[in-house]
Design a protein around this motif. Structure first.
Motif, short mmCIF file in Angstrom:
data_model
loop_
_atom_site.label_atom_id
_atom_site.label_comp_id
_atom_site.label_asym_id
_atom_site.label_seq_id
_atom_site.Cartn_x
_atom_site.Cartn_y
_atom_site.Cartn_z
N SER A 265 -16.85 -2.38 -13.43
CA SER A 265 -17.77 -1.33 -12.98
C SER A 265 -18.25 -1.57 -11.57
N GLU A 266 -18.24 -2.84 -11.11
CA GLU A 266 -18.68 -3.17 -9.77
C GLU A 266 -17.54 -3.19 -8.77
N ALA A 267 -16.34 -2.89 -9.22
CA ALA A 267 -15.18 -2.95 -8.33
C ALA A 267 -15.32 -1.93 -7.23
N PRO A 268 -14.96 -2.30 -5.99
CA PRO A 268 -15.08 -1.36 -4.88
C PRO A 268 -14.16 -0.17 -5.06
N VAL A 269 -14.59 0.97 -4.54
CA VAL A 269 -13.77 2.18 -4.61
C VAL A 269 -12.55 2.02 -3.71
N LEU A 270 -11.40 2.28 -4.26
CA LEU A 270 -10.18 2.22 -3.45
C LEU A 270 -10.12 3.44 -2.55
N ARG A 271 -9.72 3.22 -1.30
CA ARG A 271 -9.70 4.31 -0.33
C ARG A 271 -8.31 4.49 0.26
N ARG A 272 -8.01 5.73 0.59
CA ARG A 272 -6.74 6.07 1.21
C ARG A 272 -6.77 5.65 2.67
N PRO A 273 -5.63 5.65 3.35
CA PRO A 273 -5.61 5.25 4.77
C PRO A 273 -6.56 6.06 5.64
N ASN A 274 -6.88 7.33 5.23
CA ASN A 274 -7.80 8.14 6.04
C ASN A 274 -9.27 7.87 5.72
N GLY A 275 -9.52 6.92 4.80
CA GLY A 275 -10.88 6.53 4.49
C GLY A 275 -11.49 7.23 3.30
N ARG A 276 -10.88 8.29 2.81
CA ARG A 276 -11.43 9.02 1.68
C ARG A 276 -11.12 8.29 0.38
N PRO A 277 -11.97 8.43 -0.64
CA PRO A 277 -11.71 7.74 -1.92
C PRO A 277 -10.39 8.18 -2.55
N GLN A 278 -9.74 7.23 -3.15
CA GLN A 278 -8.46 7.51 -3.79
C GLN A 278 -8.67 8.03 -5.21
N ALA A 279 -8.03 9.15 -5.52
CA ALA A 279 -8.07 9.67 -6.89
C ALA A 279 -7.08 8.89 -7.75
N CYS A 280 -7.36 8.84 -9.04
CA CYS A 280 -6.39 8.20 -9.94
C CYS A 280 -5.14 9.07 -10.01
N CYS B 233 -11.50 14.00 -9.00
CA CYS B 233 -11.64 12.72 -9.69
C CYS B 233 -12.96 12.09 -9.25
N ASP B 234 -13.72 11.54 -10.22
CA ASP B 234 -15.00 10.92 -9.85
C ASP B 234 -14.84 9.47 -9.41
N HIS B 235 -13.57 8.95 -9.40
CA HIS B 235 -13.24 7.62 -8.88
C HIS B 235 -13.85 6.49 -9.68
N SER B 236 -14.31 6.75 -10.91
CA SER B 236 -14.88 5.69 -11.74
C SER B 236 -13.80 4.69 -12.13
N GLN B 237 -14.22 3.41 -12.23
CA GLN B 237 -13.30 2.36 -12.63
C GLN B 237 -13.89 1.57 -13.80
N PRO B 238 -13.07 1.14 -14.75
CA PRO B 238 -11.61 1.13 -14.71
C PRO B 238 -10.95 2.45 -15.06
N ILE B 239 -11.73 3.40 -15.67
CA ILE B 239 -11.17 4.67 -16.09
C ILE B 239 -12.12 5.76 -15.63
N CYS B 240 -11.59 6.77 -14.97
CA CYS B 240 -12.44 7.86 -14.52
C CYS B 240 -12.89 8.69 -15.72
N ASN B 241 -13.98 9.41 -15.55
CA ASN B 241 -14.55 10.16 -16.67
C ASN B 241 -13.63 11.28 -17.14
N ARG B 242 -12.86 11.87 -16.22
CA ARG B 242 -11.97 12.95 -16.62
C ARG B 242 -10.87 12.43 -17.54
N CYS B 243 -10.28 11.27 -17.19
CA CYS B 243 -9.25 10.67 -18.04
C CYS B 243 -9.84 10.19 -19.36
N ARG B 244 -11.09 9.73 -19.31
CA ARG B 244 -11.74 9.27 -20.54
C ARG B 244 -11.92 10.43 -21.51
N LYS B 245 -12.32 11.60 -20.98
CA LYS B 245 -12.51 12.76 -21.84
C LYS B 245 -11.19 13.25 -22.39
N ARG B 246 -10.12 13.15 -21.60
CA ARG B 246 -8.80 13.61 -22.05
C ARG B 246 -8.08 12.56 -22.89
#
Length: 684
Positions: A4-19, A29-42
């Motif tokens: 839960s404390e893992a840093p958000v992974l970012r793309r080369p342009n600096g924006r957060p990386q979607a799963c 994508c809300d970028h939650s780790q280890p599993i984003c909320n959208r994938c958790r619901k699905r």
């Protein structure tokens, strides 16, 4: 740092990386780790993976959903794994594309990738790009540098790992039990080297002080190694073997060890032990379970590769020795090996001229033809449709070179290839491990054409086509090198190694079985039964040494059940019919001394062979059914008066109901039943 404390992974342009699932679906994508909320619901937690590509590397982050806790251990413990970055790749492909290719495998001409590859090539030409755009299908093994972050192993996975390691023998026992088998010595060649390095480095984990706490340390090492990419395209033997040996031992390596450990326990136990058969069967069960666990662990931590393919191929054979050649488990495991083979694309080859052999290209050829030959053998036994076909494959036969040259440097390998004859056979007059593999593959290719006629629907089978197949078979076998031919005197010659003797005998049986199929089909088109009778007599005769000369062939005792069922029993059915409905007095085989007395002797020995197979063996029930039928026929033949036999020429039996071996799979082609006309069948 927790997930839960893992840093958000970012793309080369600096924006957060979607799963990856959200990115592919083009949703937020809300970028939650280890599993984003959208994938958790699905309920797609296992697919929730983050990939970030940069010019230098690709970072992946994935934490799977907790697996159910295994009943093996009620404790819930986790092991954190870390893996250092892989070696620098020289591939010209993008990292994201390489990772996707490794997961998706081989793509053929009809795939969606082909059009885009052609478009990319055209674009490169327009842009004046000098780099080569590799095919997606070929990029399977071109892995990019992958930096693997810490990973949590569930309690269930931990127990799987520990179960495997608990069954690893100590160093002394492990080396004693480690012996090769015919047709697999090319794998055994490097497996033995991997075993030596394994015990040299990790042997202290399996000494008298072995404990789960110590083994857990090794679990972390092996899992971390298995996560690392494995290159099937590596052509340097030392680097290729270095990927899974020494300190880089993987779960594929452990699975390979179990294959060579348990398969040979019967050959080093006391022959006079009352519990030897039970010990062997128990050993096979241990091997099956540990091998299956290793395969599951490989699938969890790595992508498909050559070693995993070999494990799946061997598991299908192990299962046939445990549950029987016709069992659903043996069939599905074989199907999995075929699926993995085509996934890797080993069924296709460029066939460049002149061919420059490499370690990787020859291994692919060997793996394809081993599995292809096994597929044809299974079809012979069960009558089920083949899962592989030459019409969709272009992989040539492997070269007939010795393992020492195969795993030597490239210069030595090329020199060995240049010393072969125009058909690819060695000119040394020696049977190498690849020699019988080539011979069986040639025979299997002709058998596939026979299956199209025997199993195909809506085909008009001509006598000319069958005669042409018979001529092809005879011509193909006549072109085999002299060292592959079996001679009866080989049984008594101690200078002939058991593996070579077995190879020659098996090739002889495979050839005779093709002739058996041809003659049976010709019989349906009006040809007389003389040639079929002669072939059947030989099939029984050349299978019996596995029982009559057991001391000589004890090392292949495990193959006895399927050898007698695959080759001797169907042929024995034809001999039984000859006793019940004689034809020898009207049309004796040309140049053959086959008599009624000789047939009775062969069938009597066959009954002894079948009786030797214990009832609890994988094919024990089939053997018992066949033994009962043959004994019944012999009783009738020996108890009937000679006058009655000579006057009637046949026993008054109802052939349509009584001469039936009562096992549908082997009776697919009706080998053991006489042919009936349409009018006859309508009255039965």
């Amino acid at each position: 740092m927790s997930a839960s404390e893992a840093p958000v992974l970012r793309r080369p342009n600096g924006r957060p990386q979607a799963c990856e699932p959200c990115r592919r679906r083009k949703v937020a994508c809300d970028h939650s780790q280890p599993i984003c909320n959208r994938c958790r619901k699905r309920r797609k937690g296992e697919d929730c993976v983050y990939l970030v590509a940069s010019p230098a590397r690709i970072t992946t982050r994935r934490t799977p959903l907790p697996s159910p806790i295994s009943s093996i251990s009620p404790s819930v413990r986790h092991i954190s794994l870390t893996s250092p970055p892989a070696a620098q790749s020289t591939s010209t492909e993008g990292p994201v594309r390489q990772i996707a290719s490794a997961r998706r495998g081989y793509f053929g001409f009809t795939s969606y990738c082909t059009v885009y590859e052609e478009t990319q090539n055209s674009l490169s030409q327009l842009q004046g790009c000098n780099s080569t755009c590799h095919s997606v299908a070929r990029s399977l093994s071109h892995e990019s540098p992958v930096e693997t972050p810490p990973r949590i192993i569930s309690a269930r996975t931990r127990d799987m790992c520990l179960t495997v390691l608990r069954n690893v023998p100590d160093e002394v026992s492990g080396k004693v039990f480690f012996r090769g088998r015919p047709f697999e010595s090319w794998v055994y060649y490097f497996a033995q080297k991997a075993l030596d390095s394994f015990y040299e480095i990790f042997g202290h984990y399996f000494d008298a002080s072995r404990s789960d706490s110590k083994l857990e340390e090794l679990v972390g090492i092996i899992c971390a190694n298995t996560i690392k990419p494995f290159s099937d395209e590596e052509s340097d033997p030392q680097r290729w073997m270095g990927q899974f040996s020494g300190r880089r031992v993987r779960w594929e390596t452990l699975g390979m060890f179990f294959i060579f450990w348990s398969f040979n326990t019967h050959s080093i136990t006391r022959r006079d032990s009352d519990n030897q058969d039970e010990f062997v069967q128990e050993s096979r069960l241990v091997e099956r379970e540990c091998l299956g666990l290793c395969i599951d662990l490989c699938k969890e931590f790595s992508c498909c590769n050559t070693l995993l393919l070999f494990l799946c191929y061997r598991r299908s054979l192990v299962e046939s020795m445990v549950s029987g050649d016709a069992s659903i488990r043996a069939w599905t495991y074989h199907a999995e090996a075929v699926a993995m083979l085509t996934f890797l694309g080993y069924h296709v080859s460029d066939n460049d001229k002149p061919y420059q052999p490499t370690l990787s290209s020859e291994i692919k050829r060997r793996m394809y033809h081993q599995i292809y030959t096994t597929d044809m053998v299974i079809v012979s036994f069960t009558g089920r449709p083949p899962l592989l076909g030459r019409r969709f494959a272009s992989t040539p036969l492997p070269l007939d070179i010795k393992n020492h040259d195969l795993f030597a440097d490239q210069e030595t390998l090329i020199k060995a290839a240049q010393g072969l004859d125009e058909r690819g056979w060695n000119t040394d007059g020696i049977v190498y491990s690849c020699s019988p593999m080539r011979g069986r593959a040639i025979i299997a290719a002709i058998r596939e054409d026979l299956f199209e006629l025997a199993l195909g629907q809506g085909q008009v089978i001509s006598v000319e086509a069958l005669l042409e197949l018979r001529e092809r078979e005879l011509r193909a076998v006549s072109e085999f090198p002299e060292q592959l031919f079996y001679r009866p005197e080989h049984l008594e010659d101690p200078t002939v190694e058991v593996g070579i003797l077995y190879a020659r005998l098996l090739l002889k049986l495979e050839h005779l079985q093709n002739m058996f199929f041809v003659e049976r089909l010709l019989l349906r088109h009006g040809h007389n039964q003389t040639d079929l009778l002669a072939v059947s007599f030989d099939l029984v005769s050349f299978t019996l040494p596995f029982w009559t000369h057991f001391d000589r062939l004890a090392a292949v005792r495990a193959d006895s059940e399927w050898l007698v069922m695959a080759y001797a029993v169907p042929a024995g059915g034809i001999l039984c019919l000859e006793l019940l409905k004689p034809t020898l007095h009207n049309n004796p085989p040309h140049g053959r001394d086959i008599t009624r007395s000789g047939i009775i002797q062969k069938l009597s020995l066959l009954v002894g062979f079948l009786d030797w197979i214990r009832p609890t063996a994988p094919n024990g029930d089939l053997c018992g059914n066949c033994k009962s039928i043959i004994k019944h026929v012999l009783d009738q033949a020996l108890n009937a008066s000679s006058a009655g036999y000579e006057s009637t020429g046949a026993f008054d039996w109802d052939f349509s109901t009584q001469v039936d071996f009562d096992f549908d799979l082997l009776d697919t082609f009706d080998w053991t039943r006489p042919d009936f006309s349409v009018s006859q069948q309508s009255h039965t």
